[in-house]
Every structure is written in C-alpha cells, then in structure tokens.
Design a protein around this motif. Structure first.
Motif, short mmCIF file in Angstrom:
data_model
loop_
_atom_site.label_atom_id
_atom_site.label_comp_id
_atom_site.label_asym_id
_atom_site.label_seq_id
_atom_site.Cartn_x
_atom_site.Cartn_y
_atom_site.Cartn_z
N UNK A 68 1.20 -1.19 0.17
CA UNK A 68 -0.03 0.21 0.03
C UNK A 68 0.92 1.52 0.11
N UNK A 69 -0.01 2.70 0.16
CA UNK A 69 1.11 3.74 -0.31
C UNK A 69 1.84 3.50 1.60
N UNK A 70 1.15 3.18 2.71
CA UNK A 70 2.29 2.98 2.94
C UNK A 70 3.28 1.37 3.86
N UNK A 71 4.13 1.14 2.77
CA UNK A 71 5.26 -0.31 2.98
C UNK A 71 3.94 -1.46 2.47
N UNK A 72 4.69 -2.40 2.84
CA UNK A 72 4.59 -3.68 2.90
C UNK A 72 2.64 -4.79 4.12
#
Length: 529
Positions: A68-72
């Motif tokens: 996601x835009x926040x990482x895995x």
C-alpha cells in the motif's frame, strides 16, 4: 488463548499476553480500493507458499501480501466476515532469541535484552543471503532508509519535535541501542566470519526492525512471519492471539472486509509518540494522544509566582545533573533524596510527552520538607520495556473530553503535586501529611480546605499549560516555514512531526479548558477571586 500486543517501551502486565505488531504508516482505512488494486503485483508471490511449506499447514486462504502507500501490507483475497479466523502461524516458524546458534549464545551476557538478541539473529541470517532458511522472510524486511523511527531522523528532522518529550526519548533510545551493541560486539568479533561487516548503523537498523515488528509472546520477543505485515488501526478490536496449547498465533477479524481491502489490527492503545519512536509512523488523529508536564518545571514555577523569590541561572540539564551528583551543591537536602525524587516522579513511560527543562530553585525554606513528604507518599515509577530510563520527571495528561466534567484525563497525582508545591507554611504540609495518613497514604488528593489556596494551586497548573500551548503553537507554525529540504523522506517526517505536535497540543488545550472552568466555578461558588 492469550491476547498478544506489539512490543513497546511501555510494558502493561495483564493476565493475557497482548502481542504488539510492527510499525507501518497506517492511517486507519485511508487506503482506497483503487490504490490497492494498483499495488497487488508485488514480488512477494513466493513468500506465502514458502511459509506454508515450512509450517506444514495453511497459514491463510483469506489474505494476500501486497504494497500500500504505507509499505508492505495484507489485503483480503476474498470476502472476510467478522469472526473469521484469517491467519494462523505456528510457533515452529516464529523466530525467537532461541534461534541464536548455541556457540554464539554462550558468548552473550545475560543482561543483553531480547530485542538485541533477535537483532543478532537477523544479522546472521542476512549474512547468509539466499543460503538462509529464512531468506524469503528476511528479504521482505525493511531495507536501510525504509524505517522512520525518530532514531533515524537527521539532526534537522529531529529539531522539528524538540518541543515534545520524544526528542529526549530518541536521544536516550539511541544511547541504549549503542550500549546493547557494545555488549554484543565481542561475540560478533569472535564469530568474525558470520558478522564481518556489522557496524553500529547496521545493528541499529536490525534492532529497530525487530523492535518495530516483534510481538511479546509466552516465549519472549518473537518475530511472526506474515503476521507482522498487518498494519495498525487505532480503533480496531482485532488482535494477534497466541494459543500455547495449540502452539499457534492467530488473528480473528473484528469486522467484515471486502475483497481487496486492507486488513488491519490494533497494536495496542499507543499515543503518537510511542507509534513514532517504536514503530515509525503516526496517526493524523490519535484518540490515545497524551501530554506530559514536567515536575521540575512546576517546582520552578512555584517560585516565579512569589515576588520575593529570585530565579537562579539554569545550566544545561546534563550539566545540572552532573553538578548535583558530583558535588551536591545548591541543595539543602541530601543528593540521594533528590535522585530518589527524580525516579519517584517519573509517572509513566513512553507517551506523547511535553517537557520543559528548568532548574529547581533552592530558595524555598520548605523545600526539604516538601521533598520528604513527596518521597514518603509517592508511588514508584514504571520501568521501561526496552531497559532504558528517561530523564523526564513528569505526569501524563490524557485528553479531557468535557471542560465541565470531573476532569477525567487530568491525573489526580498531578493536582496533588501542585497542592504540595503551593503550600507556604509548615502547618499546611503537616495537614496534608495527616490527611494522607487517613487516606491510605494518598497525598493531597482532596481539595484544599482553603478555596483560595485550591484555586491558586490550579492556577499554577493553568499557567504552566498556557505557556506550553504557546510554545506548541509556535513549533507547529514553524513547520510551515520555507525549507530547502524537499525530499519525500523529509516531507513524510515533517507530517509525522505535525501529527505528533498537534495531538499533544489538542490534549493541552483540553486540560487548559478544564482548569479554567474548575477555577472559575470555584471562584463563583466561594466568592474568591
């Protein structure tokens, strides 16, 4: 079945084990389905099949690994209904300090913490490369530059949060990790072939990776592959559960999830300061935000309110501490007593904190009596989970939901402390001591009989908080100043700083509103100004 929470520097002992998860930039359900659909083509396709083969059971048929835009992250690969068990990870595939090779373990002293031991395991497996039996998992861990805990912030970045107690916590935490490295370094040097390139920087990265992802289980700190891809939602009621009888950790969905939606759990009821330092992210609005008031500041403020008192010159905190410890000068009571008070008044570990460093005036003729009274009746401080102690002596304030309520969120101990500091006669202190003896040792927990004194004590708190609010406003406004740093990393961390400071400011404003109403109500009811 034990409820497990992510590791943090604050340890809450309960009948169940709450395992705390790894840090991600999770802003509740901020990721849209359109964002998710673009991110599912990741290079982790083989990871789950490897893990299931190693475990010998199906880990999950409902979740897929994605970015996601926040990482895995983990996403629903099919419709998930509330109450479904969506993930099972057996103990046999979890990494614990027991995974250290026995010969190496024998060189590690007993005082080395579990996080540092797990960091050594990670470093050893990384050195093996693709020959490591854990390679598919190790390859999924964050790389250098991908962690955003404040221990990795540059000097300029850290300056953005100087107003918060996290500034000093970060310095303390870095020092603690360096101390842990000095303990493990002899063992790493003895097994040079396994750790030839390990530096303090690589150890700190491994340490932070473990600290942000590990869970506190019945086996101690544990890395739980796949489960540590779950991101945090502060209001989620889903937790990682650990069943010692079945030797498996699992997650049960707390709500329905549509196909492709990111699945979130709770790491625990952590404020943004804990999330940022331990996990490397913040929430735009965190219902668990807190603020901290420094006891030393209030003690100094008491003297500023009295015209006859003069303010002494305040050296740097570290020099001030050293001066007291080495010479004991500037105090009319034993240095040991000061040290005990410093420890006793450390009210809570790791919270979103407010700290203003000011010297403790030495001119009050009642100073020794007040210290003795506080020393006798105060509760011991809380020990930090990672083993390092903060230099802050403070009280933690939670958001006061209603200015006209009973002040839930304003700690009774803080108000009691103010009442003691505001005393101007030995008889007042003797009365407080007698009252404490009649109330199970609880000092100054009841309103002062003299309402003018009660109002004055709370006005003292209000003055301190008002001062903090002004400084926080200025700090937040300074984040909007033009800056030559325009990198994605700096912009991201600046937003984290804004989230942190804004949350603390919100709490301080709620405390200010309650104190203003409390003092105003007492003044109207009693006729005191």
């Amino acid at each position: 079945m034990w409820c497990v929470s992510r590791i943090s520097t604050v340890r809450f002992h309960r009948s169940s084990i709450l395992l705390t998860p790894c840090p991600r930039f999770q802003l509740a359900n901020a990721v849209s389905l359109s964002q998710v659909s673009l991110c599912l083509n990741v290079d982790s396709v083989d990871f789950l099949s490897w893990l299931q083969q190693k475990a010998g059971i199906e880990i999950s048929s409902a979740l897929s690994v994605g970015n996601s835009v926040y990482g895995r992250s983990l996403f629903a690969s099919k419709f998930i209904q509330a109450g479904d068990c969506i993930l099972k990870v057996p103990y046999s595939v979890q990494i614990t300090p027991d995974n250290i090779i026995p010969k190496l373990a024998s060189f590690l002293s007993d005082d080395i913490g579990g996080v540092a031991r797990l960091a050594v395991v990670i470093l050893a497996e990384q050195k093996k490369g693709q020959d490591s039996e854990w390679a598919p998992y190790i390859n999924c861990l964050p790389r250098t530059g991908e962690l955003h805990s404040t221990i990795f912030w540059t000097k300029d970045e850290l300056e953005m949060v100087r107003q918060s107690h996290i500034y000093q916590e970060t310095i303390n935490h870095r020092a603690y990790i360096e101390k842990e490295f000095s303990k493990v370094k002899p063992a790493l040097e003895h097994f040079h072939q396994n750790f030839e390139d390990v530096t303090i920087e690589s150890f700190m990265h491994a340490y932070a990776t473990v600290a942000s992802r590990a869970w506190e289980t019945s086996k101690g700190q544990s890395l739980i592959p796949f489960a540590d891809f779950l991101n945090h939602n502060g209001v989620s009621e889903a937790f990682l559960l650990s069943d010692d009888d079945k030797e498996v950790s699992e997650v049960v969905a707390d709500r329905d999830y549509a196909t492709g939606e990111q699945v979130l759990i709770s790491y625990g009821k952590f404020p943004n300061a804990t999330l940022l330092l331990d996990f490397g992210f913040t929430l735009p609005y965190n219902v668990y935000d807190q603020a901290r008031i420094c006891c030393a500041t209030m003690l100094q403020l008491r003297y500023l309110l009295t015209p006859a008192r003069r303010r002494e010159q305040s050296p740097h905190p570290s020099k001030r501490k050293r001066k007291r410890k080495e010479t004991g000068t500037g105090t009319d009571c034993p240095c040991l007593c000061l040290d005990l008070i410093n420890n006793i008044l450390d009210r809570i570990s790791r919270a979103i904190c407010v700290q203003i460093w000011m010297s403790v005036s030495q001119h009050d003729p009642l100073r020794a009596m007040k210290l003795e009274l506080l020393h006798k009746h105060w509760k011991p401080s809380i020990t930090r989970g990672h083993g390092f102690d903060s230099s802050g002596n403070s009280f933690t304030i939670k958001e006061v939901k209603s200015a006209k309520g009973k002040g839930k969120g304003m700690p009774q101990a803080l108000r009691a402390f103010a009442r003691v500091l505001f005393a101007t006669s030995a008889q007042e202190l003797k009365d407080l001591a007698m009252e404490a003896a009649q109330n199970d040792g609880r000092l100054a927990r009841l309103p002062l009989k003299d309402m003018s004194r009660e109002i004055g004590a709370h006005h003292m708190l209000l003055s301190q908080i008002t001062h903090m609010i002004r400084e926080y406003d200025a700090s937040i406004k300074s984040l909007d100043s033009p800056n030559s740093h325009n990198s994605r990393q700096f912009v991201l961390r600046r937003q984290m700083a804004r989230d942190l400071l804004s949350g603390e400011l919100r709490v301080l404003k709620s405390a200010s509103a309650w104190l203003m109403n409390y003092c105003g109500t007492l003044s109207r009811d009693t006729g005191h100004p």
